[in-house]
Each structure stands twice: as C-alpha cells, then as structure tokens.
Motif scaffolding. Structure first.
Motif, mmCIF file in Angstrom:
data_model
loop_
_atom_site.group_PDB
_atom_site.id
_atom_site.type_symbol
_atom_site.label_atom_id
_atom_site.label_comp_id
_atom_site.label_asym_id
_atom_site.label_seq_id
_atom_site.Cartn_x
_atom_site.Cartn_y
_atom_site.Cartn_z
ATOM 1 N N GLN A 169 -9.410 -8.889 1.832
ATOM 2 C CA GLN A 169 -8.247 -8.611 2.676
ATOM 3 C C GLN A 169 -8.059 -9.787 3.625
ATOM 4 O O GLN A 169 -9.015 -10.256 4.242
ATOM 5 N N ASP B 276 0.848 -1.185 0.000
ATOM 6 C CA ASP B 276 0.000 0.000 0.000
ATOM 7 C C ASP B 276 0.887 1.238 0.000
ATOM 8 O O ASP B 276 1.968 1.254 0.591
ATOM 9 N N ILE C 96 -0.674 -4.618 2.900
ATOM 10 C CA ILE C 96 -1.244 -3.337 3.322
ATOM 11 C C ILE C 96 -0.924 -3.007 4.781
ATOM 12 O O ILE C 96 -1.176 -1.880 5.227
ATOM 13 N N CYS D 294 -12.646 -5.961 -3.055
ATOM 14 C CA CYS D 294 -11.390 -6.604 -2.689
ATOM 15 C C CYS D 294 -11.542 -7.506 -1.476
ATOM 16 O O CYS D 294 -12.399 -7.270 -0.626
ATOM 17 N N ARG E 258 -0.857 -8.236 6.702
ATOM 18 C CA ARG E 258 -2.171 -8.102 6.069
ATOM 19 C C ARG E 258 -1.987 -7.942 4.565
ATOM 20 O O ARG E 258 -1.231 -7.089 4.112
ATOM 21 N N MET F 22 -3.914 -7.717 0.616
ATOM 22 C CA MET F 22 -5.145 -7.409 -0.114
ATOM 23 C C MET F 22 -4.963 -7.860 -1.559
ATOM 24 O O MET F 22 -3.889 -7.690 -2.137
#
Length: 236
Positions: free
Chosen positions: A156, A76, A222, A154, A183, A185
């Motif tokens: 996650q 991200d 992310i 999306c 994490r 995504m």
C-alpha cells in the motif's frame, strides 16, 4: 456567525463524496519518508508518473455514463460505494459537480507511506478485514484476518498529488492548486496466484517485486483525502 457558516460550508461540500475540494496546502510535515519510498519504487521499476496518471484517469471518469462500474473496478469496494452514493446525493439536491482543468498547475507527487498488508482477501473490501497484528514502524507490516482460498500479500502506497485536474461542487470552496492525498494498493494478478512453482520460487529467493507485484499487477485506490483513515485508523 460568519466563521461558523464558513466552516459548515466547507464540511458540507466535502461530505458528499470522499474528496475534499479544498485539498491540502502545506504537506511538508507528512513527507519525511518521500525519498526512501521513491528509491524503493525504483527498485520495483515503478514510476511516480504512474500514480499521477491513475489519479487523473479516475477524476476524468467521474462524469462518464459507466462511472458506477468503473469506480468498482479501480477503487476499494467501500470507497466505491461512497462515491456512487455521494454522486447520487449531489444530483438529487440539484447541485453541480464540475471537473476543473488548470494547465498552469505544475503536477507534483510526494510519497507519504509504504506499507505491507499480509493475508488480504481480494474479493472483499480492505476495511472488512480485521487486524491480527500491526507493527508500527516504517514500513508498517499489518497482518489481517479473512477467510478466503486465495490470500494476497499487498503493498500500500500513499502520496500527496497535485494535479491539473480537480473537482468542484457547485459554489462551495475549491482550491485547484492544492494537493490531494491518495492511497493506492497493488494486487497481484489472480492467475499468478495459481502458479505454485512461481510462488514458492519468489518466496524462497525473497524477490520482493515478485512476491508483492508479480508480472501484471492491478492498482486500486483505497482512500482519498484521508476519508477512510478517519473511520478505520487501525489500518493507517
């Protein structure tokens, strides 16, 4: 005084980059949904080894010359910026970042969460969206708000990963055998979004794999070690 210095040392070492060198030791209280998430991922033909592989690739790249470009591709935007800034601070303060490889570590993964994000703008950071609605259940559905021509639905996925690889900052506290929380995504290929027929078909028959993954998805990290979650608790 000694205890205070130890706490300060731990905080100082983990505040350079969004990665906690100490990691997490006891993860049992966080993984109550592990089995159900693993079954769901099998339905999507997604192997747990993919997550460990992606995480190891990221750690392996951190000392590469082109890391600043790579991190913006696989993370991200806000997380990537924090890594770039943190690595610069480490260098400016004459500290050393090391990759530690321990072949005796048995790699493991335990899934913690499986959430759906609706109306994601792939061109901006997840954390630059605002939340319209959040249903606090498992899995969690989060409706976002963003102005964009192409909006994504999306998935996650969060997981604790124990890896043979770890990062160490100079002589600060470091626990190579502990878990790190990552994490991920998944983003559908931009070309697939242009296929109106394919989109309508997947929605009409509600093929979850096609709706959220498509045929050639891109995985992004992310969050790492719950760094972003502290700043943006509404998302997690």
């Amino acid at each position: 005084m000694i205890k205070f210095c130890q706490k300060f040392k731990t905080y100082f070492s983990s505040s350079f980059i969004p990665y906690n060198p100490k990691g997490f030791k006891d993860v049992s209280k966080y993984i109550q949904n592990h089995q159900s998430i693993q079954i769901k991922l099998c339905d999507f033909d997604v192997s747990k080894d993919q997550f460990i592989y992606a995480y190891n690739n990221f750690l392996n790249s951190i000392q590469d010359d082109d890391f600043n470009l790579y991190v913006q591709e696989v993370c991200d935007k806000q997380l990537a910026d924090q890594f770039i800034e943190g690595l610069s601070r480490i260098q400016n303060q004459s500290l050393k970042l090391e990759k530690v490889l321990n072949d005796e570590v048995q790699e493991e993964i335990f899934f913690t969460e499986f959430n759906f994000f609706i109306s994601v703008n792939r061109n901006i950071s997840l954390y630059d969206h605002t939340v319209l609605q959040s249903l606090d259940e498992f899995p969690k559905f989060i409706q976002l708000n963003s102005q964009a021509k192409e909006l994504l639905n999306c998935v996650q996925i969060g997981a604790f990963i124990k890896s043979k690889l770890s990062l160490k900052i100079s002589d600060f506290e470091h626990e190579p055998e502990n878990f790190h929380h990552v994490r991920f995504m998944v983003l559908k290929d931009a070309e697939e979004l242009k296929s109106l027929f394919s989109t309508l078909k997947s929605i009409l028959f509600y093929n979850e794999k096609e709706v959220y993954f498509g045929n050639n998805p891109t995985w992004k990290i992310i969050d790492l070690d719950r760094n972003m979650g502290k700043q943006y608790p509404l998302f997690f």
